[in-house]
Design an enzyme around this catalytic site. Structure first.
Site: not given
Length: 498
Positions: A335, A333, A251, A256, A337, A274, A263
């Site tokens: 995202e 949020d 990933k 993010d 996956r 991230d 967030k």
């Protein structure tokens, strides 16, 4: 930094000129007749030092010893874990500005993995991030000599440790960089530098190529950012073309915000981490270039930012993934996956022996396992067992989590084939169940490293995990493949002449 391996007993170590001499003393230490042995034996006898891992005694300009400073350190049972604890206990001395050259000497034959553990612990103790600082003390320790009773016997262990240091530090460096210094484009450029190393190839796909591939979920996440996405494809070819590769998918969300489902502001700066999964894939390839194992590996990194501008994907939107399955975006949020599901679909074209994805995916995994073990999900018991064993060997542990089909019930949607979240309960498991919908019959594992890829607080920074786990897994797979390969029949003199 540079590491050397040298055959040294304690008598020879006493003559080594260096800023710091660290002597590892295991339980049951048997002293010789040299000055260093006599000093250690006296300290142990008088109780000023105990051989428990990490207990240590510092000396300055000891008589008949060339080193300016000496640290006698208990090594416990001498195992790799105890060795790492012992070296970590003297991290302050290794990181001190006056320590330019150090010698780390084993007072007894090292156990399996102990030399590699020592190399990694020295590197970890002395690591300094400098990329975006103007006034900072760079790493002072430039060279460390590993002294052992017999260097030849531990050469492979030493080489593995040095390669792991290269890989972990590559991952840490990119994990630590601020998002404006580690954009998807810059991350792709870092991958290109790896292609200059032996056995590694790199291909970068831009937005147009990703659109042609039909990666609608990946594209949806990237829509809200001005930074163009990059899909990184790395290949390490260490075996024959007929050998199915292991595919690693990392990933690569370089920052993010949470998108429209933004967030909270507190600790949002940590969302530069991230892309820890992506960093671990790059770091693994850096280590592979050093070790050159007989195995084929593919690395895939979908890299983009998750930002909340006017073009950003919205809660309630439905996107079509590369697999053709549709996804209702219930929370922007979630995202990671979405970018991973398209990369997992792409992975199938390599007809892989196994697929392992690595992602800082869920806060729920941090709640479940903290920062000690990564979460492991797998649809294949043999793959799960191999990854768990690799984690234990690397001291980079994981813990297998359930994948019962009942956990997928919450992903049902009235408007698409599935939603991208399923509520708070079992959040790390439902995230894994989402990913499982895109791997089909492939042997697949998912490592949720949200709790292990970085540390917060005063020790804030990337850890480089799980590079150690991944490299040890790949090394063991290469050994298994070599053992299974039929031996080439020995040709007779007549056959050679023919």
């Amino acid at each position: 930094m540079n590491f050397d391996l040298k055959t040294l007993d304690l008598a020879a170590a006493a003559s080594e000129k260096c800023d710091l001499l660290v002597v590892l003393l295991p339980e049951g230490f048997k002293p010789g007749k040299d000055a260093l042995s006599a000093l250690a034996a006296l300290a142990l006898k008088n109780g000023d030092l105990v051989p428990k891992a990490g207990k240590h005694l510092q000396l300055y300009q000891a008589p008949a010893i060339a080193a300016r400073r000496v640290v006698l350190v208990g090594q416990g049972d001498g195992s790799a874990r105890a060795t790492r604890q012992a070296v970590q206990a003297v991290a302050g001395a290794l990181k001190a500005p006056q320590t330019k050259r150090a010698v780390l000497c084993f007072a007894a034959e090292p156990a399996a993995g102990a030399v590699s553990a020592a190399v990694q612990a020295v590197a970890d103790a002395s690591y300094v991030y400098t990329a975006t600082k103007t006034k900072v003390e760079a790493r002072s320790l430039g060279r460390c000599v590993l002294g052992v009773p017999g260097a030849t016997a531990v050469r492979t262990d030493f080489d593995t440790g040095v390669a792991l240091v290269a890989g972990v530090e590559f991952a840490r460096e990119w994990g630590n960089r601020p998002a404006n210094h580690a954009t998807p484009t810059l991350l792709a450029n870092a991958a290109k530098t790896l292609a200059k190393l032996p056995g590694i190839q790199c291909k970068i796909h831009g937005p147009a190529e990703v659109a042609r591939l039909g990666m609608g979920a990946f594209l949806a996440v990237a829509r809200g950012s001005e930074e163009p996405l990059r899909f990184i494809e790395l290949r390490y070819n260490g075996a024959g073309k007929d050998q199915a590769p292991v595919v690693l998918v990392g990933k690569g969300i370089t920052f993010d915000t949470g998108g429209i489902s933004i967030k909270p502001a507190a600790e949002m700066d940590e969302m530069k981490f991230d892309m820890g999964g992506a960093a671990s894939v790059l770091g693994t390839f850096r280590a592979l270039a050093e070790l050159q194992p007989a195995i084929n590996v593919v690395g895939l990194v979908p890299a983009c930012e998750n930002m909340p501008d006017g073009r950003a994907v919205k809660p309630g939107d439905v996107v079509t993934s590369m697999s053709g399955q549709t996804v209702e975006i219930l929370n922007t949020d979630a995202e990671g996956r979405l970018v991973l599901c398209d990369a997992l679909t792409y992975a199938a074209r390599f007809k892989p022996a196994a697929v392992v994805d690595i992602a800082t995916l869920t806060g729920a995994c941090v709640i479940a396992l903290g920062g000690v073990r990564s979460g492991l999900f797998a649809n294949n018991d043999a793959l799960a067992s191999a990854l768990q064993q690799a984690g234990e060997t690397a001291q980079d542990p994981c813990w297998r989590m359930p994948l019962d089909d009942d956990y997928a019930d919450g992903l049902k949607s009235n408007f698409a084939d599935m939603g991208n979240v399923a509520g708070r309960a079992g959040g790390s498991i439902t995230a894994a169940k989402f990913l499982q919908k895109f791997v089909g019959e492939l042997a697949w594992a998912h490592l949720d490293i949200a709790g292990t890829a970085w540390k917060g607080g005063a020790a804030k920074g990337a850890t480089g995990r799980p590079v150690g786990l991944l490299v040890h897994y790949l090394l063991e797979q290469s050994r298994t493949l070599a053992a299974a390969k039929p031996a080439t029949p020995r040709r007779t003199a007549r056959a050679r002449a023919a």
